[in-house]
Write a protein that holds these residues in place. Structure first.
Motif, PDB file in Angstrom:
ATOM      1  N   ILE A 255      -5.314  11.278   3.663  1.00  0.00           N
ATOM      2  CA  ILE A 255      -5.838   9.921   3.570  1.00  0.00           C
ATOM      3  C   ILE A 255      -6.818   9.888   2.402  1.00  0.00           C
ATOM      4  CG2 ILE A 255      -6.933   8.014   4.798  1.00  0.00           C
ATOM      5  CD1 ILE A 255      -4.463   9.045   6.234  1.00  0.00           C
ATOM      6  N   ASN A 256      -6.545   9.039   1.435  1.00  0.00           N
ATOM      7  CA  ASN A 256      -7.399   8.884   0.259  1.00  0.00           C
ATOM      8  C   ASN A 256      -8.367   7.736   0.517  1.00  0.00           C
ATOM      9  OD1 ASN A 256      -8.542   8.239  -2.222  1.00  0.00           O
ATOM     10  ND2 ASN A 256      -6.617   8.231  -3.354  1.00  0.00           N
ATOM     11  N   VAL A 257      -9.621   8.091   0.842  1.00  0.00           N
ATOM     12  CA  VAL A 257     -10.668   7.097   1.077  1.00  0.00           C
ATOM     13  C   VAL A 257     -11.596   7.102  -0.132  1.00  0.00           C
ATOM     14  CG1 VAL A 257     -12.632   6.427   2.511  1.00  0.00           C
ATOM     15  CG2 VAL A 257     -10.562   7.341   3.577  1.00  0.00           C
ATOM     16  N   GLN A 258     -11.751   5.986  -0.779  1.00  0.00           N
ATOM     17  CA  GLN A 258     -12.569   5.920  -1.983  1.00  0.00           C
ATOM     18  C   GLN A 258     -14.033   6.190  -1.668  1.00  0.00           C
ATOM     19  OE1 GLN A 258     -11.695   2.565  -4.654  1.00  0.00           O
ATOM     20  NE2 GLN A 258      -9.888   2.139  -3.430  1.00  0.00           N
TER      21      GLN A 258
ATOM     22  N   ILE B 243      -5.855  -3.486  -0.059  1.00  0.00           N
ATOM     23  CA  ILE B 243      -7.036  -2.650   0.148  1.00  0.00           C
ATOM     24  C   ILE B 243      -6.670  -1.250  -0.337  1.00  0.00           C
ATOM     25  CG2 ILE B 243      -8.712  -1.772   1.804  1.00  0.00           C
ATOM     26  CD1 ILE B 243      -8.761  -4.797   1.572  1.00  0.00           C
ATOM     27  N   GLY B 244      -7.360  -0.759  -1.349  1.00  0.00           N
ATOM     28  CA  GLY B 244      -6.936   0.463  -2.035  1.00  0.00           C
ATOM     29  C   GLY B 244      -7.247   1.760  -1.323  1.00  0.00           C
ATOM     30  N   ILE B 245      -6.802   1.878  -0.091  1.00  0.00           N
ATOM     31  CA  ILE B 245      -6.927   3.115   0.684  1.00  0.00           C
ATOM     32  C   ILE B 245      -5.507   3.555   1.009  1.00  0.00           C
ATOM     33  CG2 ILE B 245      -7.886   4.179   2.778  1.00  0.00           C
ATOM     34  CD1 ILE B 245      -9.863   1.787   2.848  1.00  0.00           C
ATOM     35  N   TYR B 246      -5.163   4.805   0.696  1.00  0.00           N
ATOM     36  CA  TYR B 246      -3.790   5.273   0.835  1.00  0.00           C
ATOM     37  C   TYR B 246      -3.678   6.445   1.796  1.00  0.00           C
ATOM     38  CZ  TYR B 246      -2.764   2.704  -3.501  1.00  0.00           C
ATOM     39  OH  TYR B 246      -2.606   1.726  -4.459  1.00  0.00           O
ATOM     40  N   ALA B 247      -2.499   6.561   2.389  1.00  0.00           N
ATOM     41  CA  ALA B 247      -2.115   7.761   3.140  1.00  0.00           C
ATOM     42  C   ALA B 247      -0.807   8.266   2.552  1.00  0.00           C
ATOM     43  CB  ALA B 247      -1.937   7.432   4.620  1.00  0.00           C
ATOM     44  N   TYR B 248      -0.707   9.590   2.385  1.00  0.00           N
ATOM     45  CA  TYR B 248       0.510  10.187   1.840  1.00  0.00           C
ATOM     46  C   TYR B 248       0.873  11.431   2.660  1.00  0.00           C
ATOM     47  CZ  TYR B 248      -2.556   8.846  -2.185  1.00  0.00           C
ATOM     48  OH  TYR B 248      -3.484   8.274  -3.020  1.00  0.00           O
ATOM     49  N   LYS B 249       2.162  11.740   2.700  1.00  0.00           N
ATOM     50  CA  LYS B 249       2.573  13.079   3.080  1.00  0.00           C
ATOM     51  C   LYS B 249       2.253  13.985   1.886  1.00  0.00           C
ATOM     52  CE  LYS B 249       4.493  11.734   7.029  1.00  0.00           C
ATOM     53  NZ  LYS B 249       5.694  10.944   6.938  1.00  0.00           N
ATOM     54  N   HIS B 250       1.779  15.194   2.162  1.00  0.00           N
ATOM     55  CA  HIS B 250       1.300  16.048   1.083  1.00  0.00           C
ATOM     56  C   HIS B 250       2.358  16.318   0.018  1.00  0.00           C
ATOM     57  CE1 HIS B 250      -0.182  20.213  -0.382  1.00  0.00           C
ATOM     58  NE2 HIS B 250      -0.623  19.269  -1.168  1.00  0.00           N
ATOM     59  N   GLN B 251       3.571  16.617   0.429  1.00  0.00           N
ATOM     60  CA  GLN B 251       4.627  16.897  -0.541  1.00  0.00           C
ATOM     61  C   GLN B 251       4.852  15.691  -1.454  1.00  0.00           C
ATOM     62  OE1 GLN B 251       6.308  19.764  -1.258  1.00  0.00           O
ATOM     63  NE2 GLN B 251       7.142  18.580  -2.969  1.00  0.00           N
ATOM     64  N   CYS B 252       4.807  14.509  -0.872  1.00  0.00           N
ATOM     65  CA  CYS B 252       4.983  13.284  -1.656  1.00  0.00           C
ATOM     66  C   CYS B 252       3.846  13.129  -2.666  1.00  0.00           C
ATOM     67  CB  CYS B 252       5.047  12.075  -0.731  1.00  0.00           C
ATOM     68  SG  CYS B 252       5.196  10.487  -1.581  1.00  0.00           S
ATOM     69  N   LEU B 253       2.618  13.384  -2.240  1.00  0.00           N
ATOM     70  CA  LEU B 253       1.477  13.261  -3.148  1.00  0.00           C
ATOM     71  C   LEU B 253       1.630  14.175  -4.358  1.00  0.00           C
ATOM     72  CD1 LEU B 253      -1.346  12.331  -3.977  1.00  0.00           C
ATOM     73  CD2 LEU B 253      -2.291  14.027  -2.391  1.00  0.00           C
ATOM     74  N   GLN B 254       2.086  15.403  -4.132  1.00  0.00           N
ATOM     75  CA  GLN B 254       2.253  16.331  -5.247  1.00  0.00           C
ATOM     76  C   GLN B 254       3.327  15.830  -6.226  1.00  0.00           C
ATOM     77  OE1 GLN B 254       0.164  18.694  -5.927  1.00  0.00           O
ATOM     78  NE2 GLN B 254      -0.943  18.300  -4.016  1.00  0.00           N
ATOM     79  N   GLU B 255       4.329  15.126  -5.703  1.00  0.00           N
ATOM     80  CA  GLU B 255       5.343  14.532  -6.577  1.00  0.00           C
ATOM     81  C   GLU B 255       4.761  13.364  -7.370  1.00  0.00           C
ATOM     82  OE1 GLU B 255       8.553  13.451  -4.021  1.00  0.00           O
ATOM     83  OE2 GLU B 255       8.958  15.525  -3.383  1.00  0.00           O
ATOM     84  N   LEU B 256       3.940  12.559  -6.714  1.00  0.00           N
ATOM     85  CA  LEU B 256       3.380  11.375  -7.365  1.00  0.00           C
ATOM     86  C   LEU B 256       2.524  11.738  -8.571  1.00  0.00           C
ATOM     87  CD1 LEU B 256       2.272   9.208  -4.282  1.00  0.00           C
ATOM     88  CD2 LEU B 256       4.373   9.002  -5.623  1.00  0.00           C
ATOM     89  N   ILE B 257       1.735  12.797  -8.451  1.00  0.00           N
ATOM     90  CA  ILE B 257       0.809  13.114  -9.546  1.00  0.00           C
ATOM     91  C   ILE B 257       1.518  13.750 -10.748  1.00  0.00           C
ATOM     92  CG2 ILE B 257      -1.157  13.295  -7.993  1.00  0.00           C
ATOM     93  CD1 ILE B 257      -0.977  16.313  -8.179  1.00  0.00           C
ATOM     94  N   GLN B 258       2.804  14.016 -10.595  1.00  0.00           N
ATOM     95  CA  GLN B 258       3.590  14.539 -11.718  1.00  0.00           C
ATOM     96  C   GLN B 258       4.279  13.428 -12.502  1.00  0.00           C
ATOM     97  OE1 GLN B 258       3.435  17.785 -12.517  1.00  0.00           O
ATOM     98  NE2 GLN B 258       2.071  18.009 -10.748  1.00  0.00           N
ATOM     99  N   LEU B 259       4.261  12.203 -11.996  1.00  0.00           N
ATOM    100  CA  LEU B 259       4.978  11.104 -12.634  1.00  0.00           C
ATOM    101  C   LEU B 259       4.237  10.609 -13.872  1.00  0.00           C
ATOM    102  CD1 LEU B 259       5.869   8.991  -9.461  1.00  0.00           C
ATOM    103  CD2 LEU B 259       7.408  10.527 -10.723  1.00  0.00           C
ATOM    104  N   PRO B 260       4.953  10.316 -14.956  1.00  0.00           N
ATOM    105  CA  PRO B 260       4.307   9.740 -16.141  1.00  0.00           C
ATOM    106  C   PRO B 260       3.976   8.272 -15.919  1.00  0.00           C
ATOM    107  CG  PRO B 260       6.669   9.868 -16.476  1.00  0.00           C
ATOM    108  CD  PRO B 260       6.397  10.547 -15.160  1.00  0.00           C
ATOM    109  N   GLU B 261       3.045   7.753 -16.689  1.00  0.00           N
ATOM    110  CA  GLU B 261       2.657   6.352 -16.604  1.00  0.00           C
ATOM    111  C   GLU B 261       3.885   5.472 -16.862  1.00  0.00           C
ATOM    112  OE1 GLU B 261      -0.948   3.492 -18.290  1.00  0.00           O
ATOM    113  OE2 GLU B 261      -0.228   5.182 -19.483  1.00  0.00           O
TER     114      GLU B 261
END
Length: 241
Positions: A95-98, A177-195
């Motif tokens: 859970i990504n809480v700002q 509301i900019g609070i997110y929940a991710y499955k961990h494997q999915c999060l690692q994929e997301l941060i590899q994506l280019p803009e």
């Protein structure tokens, strides 16, 4: 499957340097967020920061903290690196809480947790109804439209849906509301994506995920959040409360 709240908190900020350490009625903001998050159903709360001043503050109140690179472009990237350092399992929930949400509630976080636990959901976020015309047209209030199953179709700073015949129909509007929940494997994929192109246009990172075929599911809540973007915002908050 463990549930981890990660609170990304950086010291540098153009409009409010050192914001996580700013005091709210005598308590550092990052401590307020941490303690609020700790009341939820999550198994663990961790602050992810790039600054030793924030690290020392978190340690001073007994919190968990992970140091991350100062060059990361977003809170999502900071959560991703922190998750790697924590050696989380692929099916763990994050859970990504700002770090500037001192009044986040356990009910809001638990709503996200309940949604992301569903097998078919990899990314979950929150929305709240918009009723004031000033907010509906405000580009700083990100609007979202979604299908009957709760899957987001599009996020925009523009007013969506467009109202063509106001005399015949009034649509429902929702603010993201900019609070997110991710499955961990999915999060690692997301941060590899280019803009992506849509992201560049709207300056909304979640459009990168949609453009690359990821589904974002929304849950409706009544949480508004309190924007603390400048020292003046904080001063008003301390006076008001």
């Amino acid at each position: 499957m463990a549930i981890h709240i990660i609170i990304p908190a950086r010291y540098a900020s153009t409009r409010f340097p050192g914001k996580p350490l700013a005091l709210i009625h005598g308590k550092p903001m990052i401590q307020c967020v941490y303690e609020a998050a700790s009341t939820s159903a999550a198994d663990c709360v961790t602050v992810a920061t790039d600054d030793t001043r924030i690290e020392n503050c978190v340690k001073s109140f007994g919190g968990n903290v992970v140091m991350t690179s100062p060059t990361l472009p977003s809170g999502t990237d900071r959560c991703g690196e922190a998750a790697q350092k924590l050696h989380l399992a692929p099916d763990d929930i994050i859970i990504n809480v700002q770090g500037d949400e001192p009044y986040i509630t356990k009910e809001v976080i638990n709503l996200l947790i309940d949604n992301i636990k569903k097998e078919h959901i990899q990314i979950s976020t929150l929305i709240t109804p918009l009723t004031e015309e000033s907010e509906i047209v405000d580009p700083n209030k990100v609007k979202v439209v979604f299908d009957k199953n709760g899957k987001a179709i599009y996020f925009s700073r523009h007013t969506i849906p467009y109202l063509r015949n106001p005399q015949q129909y009034t649509p429902n509007y929702y603010k993201h509301i900019g609070i997110y929940a991710y499955k961990h494997q999915c999060l690692q994929e997301l941060i590899q994506l280019p803009e992506s192109s849509l992201e560049k246009s709207e300056k909304l990172e979640q459009l990168r995920w949609i453009e690359n075929g990821y589904s974002i599911y929304v849950s409706i809540c009544e949480y508004e959040g309190i924007g603390i973007d400048t020292p003046e915002d904080l001063e008003k908050l301390n006076i008001k409360n």
